[in-house]
Design an enzyme around this catalytic site. Structure first.
Site, mmCIF file in Angstrom:
data_model
loop_
_atom_site.group_PDB
_atom_site.id
_atom_site.type_symbol
_atom_site.label_atom_id
_atom_site.label_comp_id
_atom_site.label_asym_id
_atom_site.label_seq_id
_atom_site.Cartn_x
_atom_site.Cartn_y
_atom_site.Cartn_z
ATOM 1 N N HIS B 52 -35.083 -6.670 -31.421
ATOM 2 C CA HIS B 52 -33.836 -6.083 -31.893
ATOM 3 C C HIS B 52 -32.972 -7.116 -32.617
ATOM 4 O O HIS B 52 -32.359 -6.817 -33.634
ATOM 5 C CB HIS B 52 -33.086 -5.510 -30.692
ATOM 6 C CG HIS B 52 -31.925 -4.658 -31.045
ATOM 7 N ND1 HIS B 52 -32.066 -3.347 -31.441
ATOM 8 C CD2 HIS B 52 -30.598 -4.926 -31.082
ATOM 9 C CE1 HIS B 52 -30.867 -2.849 -31.699
ATOM 10 N NE2 HIS B 52 -29.964 -3.787 -31.492
ATOM 11 N N HIS B 98 -29.149 3.636 -32.671
ATOM 12 C CA HIS B 98 -28.865 3.506 -31.247
ATOM 13 C C HIS B 98 -29.778 4.469 -30.498
ATOM 14 O O HIS B 98 -29.356 5.296 -29.704
ATOM 15 C CB HIS B 98 -27.390 3.757 -30.950
ATOM 16 C CG HIS B 98 -26.786 2.705 -30.079
ATOM 17 N ND1 HIS B 98 -25.814 2.922 -29.161
ATOM 18 C CD2 HIS B 98 -27.066 1.369 -29.977
ATOM 19 C CE1 HIS B 98 -25.495 1.801 -28.545
ATOM 20 N NE2 HIS B 98 -26.243 0.848 -29.025
#
Lengths: 230, 739
Positions: B52, B98
Site C-alpha cells: 500500500h 478504500h
C-alpha cells in the site's frame, strides 16, 4: 441592508448565502463568529446558514442554539429584527425556541438532495413578499432531519395565524401527506415567527438564484428582503 | 529462516511474518539497520514496505505512464496531481481506494476514504470543490450486497455532506466478481492559486515539526498492512484496523489549514494517511534530505497508556503534520486553537538523515530515513499476458424485441439509474454545481474565475478490462476523455486508481501490465497525462480475484457559457450520430451489456478503441459545442445507441423518432462501438452544416431522426413512452434497496 451570517464550527453554506445576497443586489454580508456576543452595529438581517453546526452531534442545531452568539440573535429577534434560518439554521432556530416546533429525522431516514415543488403559503412577510400566495416554486433540499413536527395546538396556531410560509407539494402543486418528501406535518417546509420577522425553512433558496445553477425561484426571497430592509 | 538470523528481544520469525515482511525483506532490514530492529522499528519497516505504501509490485509499470504536459504543474509523487487551469489557478485532484476497510465496515470504511482523499487535496493548499466516487459491489443476489451498498453510500454521504464539499458524480457496477471484495474509490478535486501550492518536502534544520488535528487513538493500527494481503474467513477479526471518521473535525481542519496557509508560516505539510505518523514524517524528511527527532510523548493522545509503537502506527483520522518557520508557532497555534483542534510541537528537523524516536527523553527507535523511504523493495513480478477473449457466439441475439430489450437494460443492475445513490449526497453545496450527477460529466464553476468551470468524471468498464486488459485500459481513459468532451470541456489530465487481485500471481500481474499499456496508449494519443493515482492490490477473497478495475478520474476545463448537457431541448430538433463505423450505426455486441443482460453471455472481446478515430471525432464534437451549434450531446457507452437515446429522452422528458439505414437489429441498436456521440442541433440548416463539417473532417456522420413526441420510435415501430422508460430506469435500485 446590512446582513450578518453566523458562522459556527461546521457551518458550510455561508458562501452560498453570501452569493445569494450579492446576486440579489445586496451588500456583501459580514460573518459573525459563534463565540461573539454581539451582532455588528446596524444589522438589518441575520442569516443562520446551513451545514452541520458542531457536527450535528447530540441533535442538529442543539449545541448551536446554546452558543454565545445565539443570545444576541434572541435579543435581536425579540426587538423585531429579521432572521432567516435555512436548513441547519432552521433547526437551530427551533432548538433555540425562536421558532416553534422541531425537525426530526426524515420519514425515509435517508439524506435527500433534490429539487422539490413548494407552494407559497403566505406573501405577508418580509421574506415572501416577492411571491404570490399559492404560487408553485421549485427549490432544492439537502437534509436528513427536515421532518417538521409540532403539537396540535401549535399547528393550529400556525395555520390560523397564516404563518406557514412554504409547504411541500407535488408537481401539480397539490399538497398531501403522501407526497410530502420527508414526513413533515401538514407538509410544512417553512414557518414564520409570530411577528412574521423570523423565517425558518428547510429548502435552500440560496441554491436557486441563477439560471444554469439550480434556477431562480429562490431569488425573490432575497430581493424581497432587500426591498423591505433597505 | 536460518538460525543465524538475529532478532531483538521479544521478536522471532513469527513476529516478522505477522508484520508482513518476507525473509529476504527482513535480511534487507538487517543490512540497513546494521543490527536487529526492535519491535517499534520492525513495525515501521512493515508499514513503509507494505504494498500500500511502497508500490513495490506496481512501481516498475507505473513509471511507464505519461505524466508530462505543458499544463502539468506537479505529476505523481505529491499528495495529489496539480494542473494549470489558467487565471493563475490550478486544479488539484486524485482518486484513492478504500476497498479493504469498506468491505469490513462499509460506513466507516467509505467515510474515511472520503476523508483521506480530501486531506490529500487540501494539504496541498487547495480548497476541495467536488467529490466523486467509483464503486463496485457484488451481485445483487449476494446476501451481503444490500448491506454493503447501504453502508458505503451512507458513509460517503455522511462524511461528504458534513464537510460541505459537493459530491457531483461517480459510477457504480454490480458483478459477482466483487462479492468478496467491493471497491470504494473516492476522488476529490480542489482549486488553489497557482503560487500558493504546498508540498511535503521538509526544509530548515531546527525547524519545529508540528502535529495538528485530532488526537491519536488505537484505531487503524496496521491498516496499510491489511490492505496488502488477501482476505480470508478470518477477515472479520480485522475490524479494529478500520478507522473511524469524524467529518466535523475534518471540516475544521480544512478551514484551519487554509487559514494558516494564507500566512507565510508553513514550510511544508503532509497529511497523516495510511501508516499515519510513520509515513508522513518519513515522507517529509526523506523528500527534504533531512533527519527528524520526534518526542512521542508530546503527541496528543486519545487514551491513556499508549506506547510509541501504537503512536507511530495508528491511522487515526483527521491529522496533519507540518514543518513551520521558526517564530511562527504562536500564530499557528492561535489559528488551531480558534478552530478547537489539537496543536503540538512534537519534534524538530535535524541534518542527520535519521529518524530518532524518543519517549520521555529516552531513544526508543533510530532508523536511517533514505534507505527506508526510498530504497523500499521494487519487484519485477512475473507476469503472463492475458489471452484476448475469442468472439462470442451471437446465437439468440435477436430473440427479443428491441422494445423489451431496452426496458430490460434500463432496469438491469448496471443500466439502472443511480438516483437513489446520488440523492443521498449533497451535490449542491457551494452554489457552483452547473451539471449535477446523472450526466456525462459533472460541471462545477470556479469561484475565483466564474466564467469558467471544471468538468469531471470517473469511469471504467471492468468487463472490457477482464476480456482484454490492454483494450480495456485504453477504453477507460477514452471514455473519460469522451465524457468530458460531451459537456464541451477540454480534457486536461487523469488520476488512475488501479484495483487488481494478487500481484504475486502471474495472471493478475499480466492484467495489471496490460491495463498500464492500454492507459499509456490512450494518454499519449489523447494528450491526457496521468498526474496522480493509487494502486490497490490483493483484492481477492479465498483465491477469487476481482475483475481488473483501473478506475480513471478525469478533469477538464470549459467556459460556462459553452456547457451542454444530454437533455433533448425542444421538439423537432435534428438528431445526429457522429463517429459510427462504416455502413452501420453500430455492430459490436461482443462483451456488451446487451449480450450479458439479454442473452446471458459474458463473453467476447471488448470493442476496439481506435485512438486516432477517438481524437478526430472528439475534437470535432468539442469544436461544434464551443461554436454554440450543439443543443444536446451524449457519448455512447454501455447499451449503445438506444440506451444513449433513452438517456437523452429521460433527461429532456421528450421522445425521439429515428430511422436506421438497415433493419433495427440488436447490433445497430445496442452495439458498443467506441468513439460515438449523439448530438442535437436547432434546425435542419444547422444539421446540414454539421454534416458538411463532419464530412470535411473525415468523421462519419448520419442524421438519425428528430426529437419530439412522448415515445421512442425506431423505423416507424412504436417504442416505450418516456414515462415507461423512466419507470424502468428509476425503479430498479430503490426497489432493490427497499426489498
Amino acid at each position: 441592508m446590512k446582513t450578518a451570517i453566523l458562522l459556527f464550527p461546521g457551518t458550510n453554506r455561508e458562501q452560498d448565502i453570501i452569493k445569494a445576497v450579492t446576486v440579489a443586489g445586496g451588500k456583501r454580508p459580514s460573518v459573525v463568529w459563534h463565540r461573539d456576543t454581539a451582532l455588528p452595529e446596524g444589522t438589518d438581517l441575520v442569516v443562520v446558514a446551513g451545514g452541520y453546526s458542531y457536527g450535528d452531534y447530540l441533535r442538529p442545531g442543539a449545541m448551536a442554539a446554546r452558543s454565545p452568539v445565539l443570545n444576541a440573535v434572541r435579543t435581536f429577534a425579540a426587538d423585531g429584527g429579521c432572521v432567516l434560518g435555512v436548513c441547519n439554521g432552521f433547526q437551530i432556530l427551533t432548538e433555540a425556541g425562536i421558532l416553534p416546533g422541531a425537525l426530526v429525522r426524515n420519514r425515509g431516514l435517508q439524506f435527500i438532495c433534490r429539487d422539490v415543488n413548494l407552494v407559497v403559503g403566505t406573501e405577508k412577510s418580509p421574506f415572501t413578499g416577492g411571491y404570490r400566495k399559492g404560487q408553485k416554486i421549485r427549490l432544492p433540499v439537502a437534509h436528513q432531519d427536515g421532518n417538521y413536527t409540532a403539537d396540535a395546538e401549535t399547528l393550529k396556531r400556525l395555520e390560523d395565524e397564516d404563518r406557514i410560509a412554504f409547504r411541500y407539494a407535488d408537481a401539480n402543486g397539490v399538497v398531501s401527506d403522501e407526497t410530502c418528501l420527508n414526513g413533515s406535518l401538514r407538509s410544512i417546509a417553512g414557518v414564520l415567527s409570530e411577528n412574521r420577522r423570523v423565517l425558518g425553512l428547510m429548502p435552500h433558496p440560496e441554491n436557486s438564484i441563477e439560471a444554469g445553477f439550480g434556477g431562480t425561484d429562490g431569488l425573490p426571497l432575497f430581493k424581497s428582503l432587500l426591498e423591505t430592509l433597505s | 529462516m536460518s538460525k543465524t538470523v538475529p532478532y531483538a528481544e521479544g521478536i522471532d520469525a513469527n513476529v516478522v511474518r505477522d508484520h508482513g515482511l518476507s525473509e529476504s525483506e527482513y535480511e534487507t532490514v538487517l543490512s540497513i539497520m546494521g543490527r536487529a530492529p526492535n519491535l517499534l522499528e520492525l513495525g515501521i519497516f512493515s508499514v513503509m514496505w507494505s504494498e500500500h505504501c511502497s508500490y513495490k509490485s506496481s512501481k516498475k509499470w507505473l513509471k511507464t505512464l505519461p505524466t508530462q504536459a505543458p499544463w502539468v504543474v506537479h505529476g505523481p509523487g505529491e499528495n495529489a496531481g496539480v494542473i494549470d487551469i489558467g487565471d493563475d489557478l490550478v486544479a488539484v485532484f486524485k482518486m484513492e481506494s478504500h476497498n479493504h476497510p469498506s468491505y469490513i465496515e462499509p460506513y466507516q470504511g467509505a467515510a474515511t476514504g472520503v476523508g483521506g482523499i480530501l486531506r490529500d487535496v487540501f494539504t496541498m493548499g487547495a480548497r476541495p470543490v467536488a467529490n466523486l466516487n467509483a464503486l463496485r459491489f457484488g451481485a445483487p443476489e449476494d446476501p451481503n450486497t444490500r448491506h454493503l451498498v447501504s453502508g458505503v453510500v451512507s458513509g460517503i454521504g455522511g462524511y461528504g455532506n458534513c464537510v460541505g464539499v459537493p459530491c457531483v458524480g461517480g459510477e457504480v457496477n454490480f458483478h459477482p466478481g466483487y462479492n468478496g471484495n467491493i471497491l470504494v474509490n473516492a476522488m476529490t478535486v480542489g482549486v488553489a492559486k497557482r503560487d500558493r501550492i504546498f508540498l511535503s518536502a521538509a526544509a530548515g534544520v531546527g525547524n519545529p515539526v508540528v502535529y495538528v488535528g485530532s488526537r491519536t487513538g488505537r484505531d487503524g493500527i496496521h491498516g496499510a498492512t491489511m490492505a496488502s494481503t488477501e482476505f480470508n474467513e478470518g477477515s472479520e477479526e480485522k475490524r479494529p484496523t478500520v478507522q473511524v471518521g469524524d467529518p466535523f473535525t475534518e471540516k475544521l481542519l480544512i478551514e484551519a489549514c487554509l487559514e494558516l496557509m494564507a500566512t507565510d508560516a508553513i514550510v511544508s505539510i503532509q497529511d497523516m494517511g495510511a501508516a499515519g505518523l510513520t509515513s508522513s514524517s518519513f515522507e517529509m524528511a526523506s523528500k527534504g534530505g533531512l533527519g527528524v527527532v520526534l518526542d512521542l510523548e508530546r503527541v496528543p493522545m486519545r487514551e491513556d497508556g499508549m506506547n510509541p509503537y501504537e503512536l507511530m502506527l495508528s491511522e487515526s483520522q483527521e491529522r496533519m503534520l507540518m514543518v513551520l518557520k521558526p517564530g511562527r508557532e504562536d500564530l499557528a497555534r492561535s489559528i488551531f486553537e480558534k478552530w478547537e483542534l489539537e496543536f503540538a510541537i512534537i519534534g524538530h528537523l535535524t541534518d542527520t538523515g535519521r529518524m530518532e524516536l524518543r519517549w520521555h527523553g529516552e531513544t526508543v527507535g533510530d532508523l536511517p530515513i533514505d534507505p527506508l523511504a526510498q530504497a523500499s523493495p521494487e519487484y519485477d513480478r512475473p507476469w503472463q499476458p492475458t489471452v484476448p477473449a475469442r468472439p462470442a457466439s451471437m446465437a439468440g441475439v435477436d430473440s427479443i424485441t428491441w422494445q423489451e430489450a431496452l426496458l430490460k437494460l434500463l432496469s438491469s443492475p448496471d443500466g439502472a439509474s443511480r438516483r437513489w445513490i446520488w440523492e443521498q449526497y449533497d451535490y449542491l453545496v457551494g452554489g457552483n454545481t452547473m451539471q449535477r450527477p446523472g450526466g456525462d460529466a459533472a460541471v462545477v464553476r470556479l469561484e475565483d474565475a466564474p466564467s469558467k468551470a471544471l468538468a469531471m468524471t470517473a469511469d471504467c468498464t471492468p468487463r472490457y478490462v477482464e476480456a482484454d486488459p490492454v483494450m480495456g485500459g485504453r477504453q477507460a481513459v477514452a471514455e473519460v476523455w469522451r465524457n468530458l468532451t460531451a459537456v464541451g470541456a477540454v480534457p486536461l489530465a487523469i488520476t488512475d486508481n488501479m484495483n487488481f487481485g494478487n500481484p504475486e500471481k502471474p495472471r493478475i500481474m499480466g492484467q495489471f501490465v496490460g491495463a498500464c499499456q492500454g492507459i499509456r496508449d490512450a494518454c499519449l494519443a489523447l494528450d491526457f497525462p496521468v498526474v496522480s493515482g493509487n494502486v490497490s492490490l490483493y483484492n481477492e477473497t479465498n483465491n477469487q480475484a476481482i475483475p481488473p478495475t483501473p478506475a480513471i478520474g478525469g478533469v477538464g476545463i470549459v467556459s460556462c457559457d459553452k456547457v451542454v448537457d444530454l437533455a433533448f431541448k425542444a421538439e423537432g430538433q435534428p438528431v445526429l450520430l457522429l463517429g459510427a463505423p462504416e455502413g452501420a450505426e453500430g455492430h459490436w455486441l461482443d462483451c456488451s451489456l446487451y449480450l450479458r443482460e439479454i442473452v446471458g453471455r459474458e463473453a467476447g472481446p471488448p470493442p476496439v478503441v481506435d485512438l486516432a478515430h477517438e481524437r478526430r471525432v472528439g475534437d470535432l464534437v468539442r469544436a461544434l459545442i464551443s461554436e454554440g451549434v450543439v443543443t444536446a450531446c451524449h457519448d455512447l457507452s454501455d447499451g449503445g445507441l438506444l440506451m444513449g437515446l433513452a438517456d437523452m429522452a429521460l433527461a429532456g422528458n421528450m421522445g425521439v423518432r429515428i430511422h436506421l439505414e438497415g433493419t433495427p437489429s440488436a447490433f445497430a441498436l445496442f452495439g458498443e462501438d467506441q468513439g460515438r456521440y449523439v448530438l442535437t442541433v436547432a434546425n435542419e440548416a444547422e444539421a446540414t452544416a454539421v454534416i458538411e463539417r463532419a464530412v470535411a473532417t473525415g468523421v462519419s456522420v448520419r442524421k438519425l431522426g428528430i426529437t419530439g413526441g412522448t415515445e421512442l420510435m425506431v423505423n416507424g415501430e412504436e417504442g416505450p413512452t418516456v414515462a415507461a422508460l423512466r419507470e424502468a430506469h428509476e425503479g430498479w435500485l430503490p426497489a432493490y434497496m427497499g426489498a
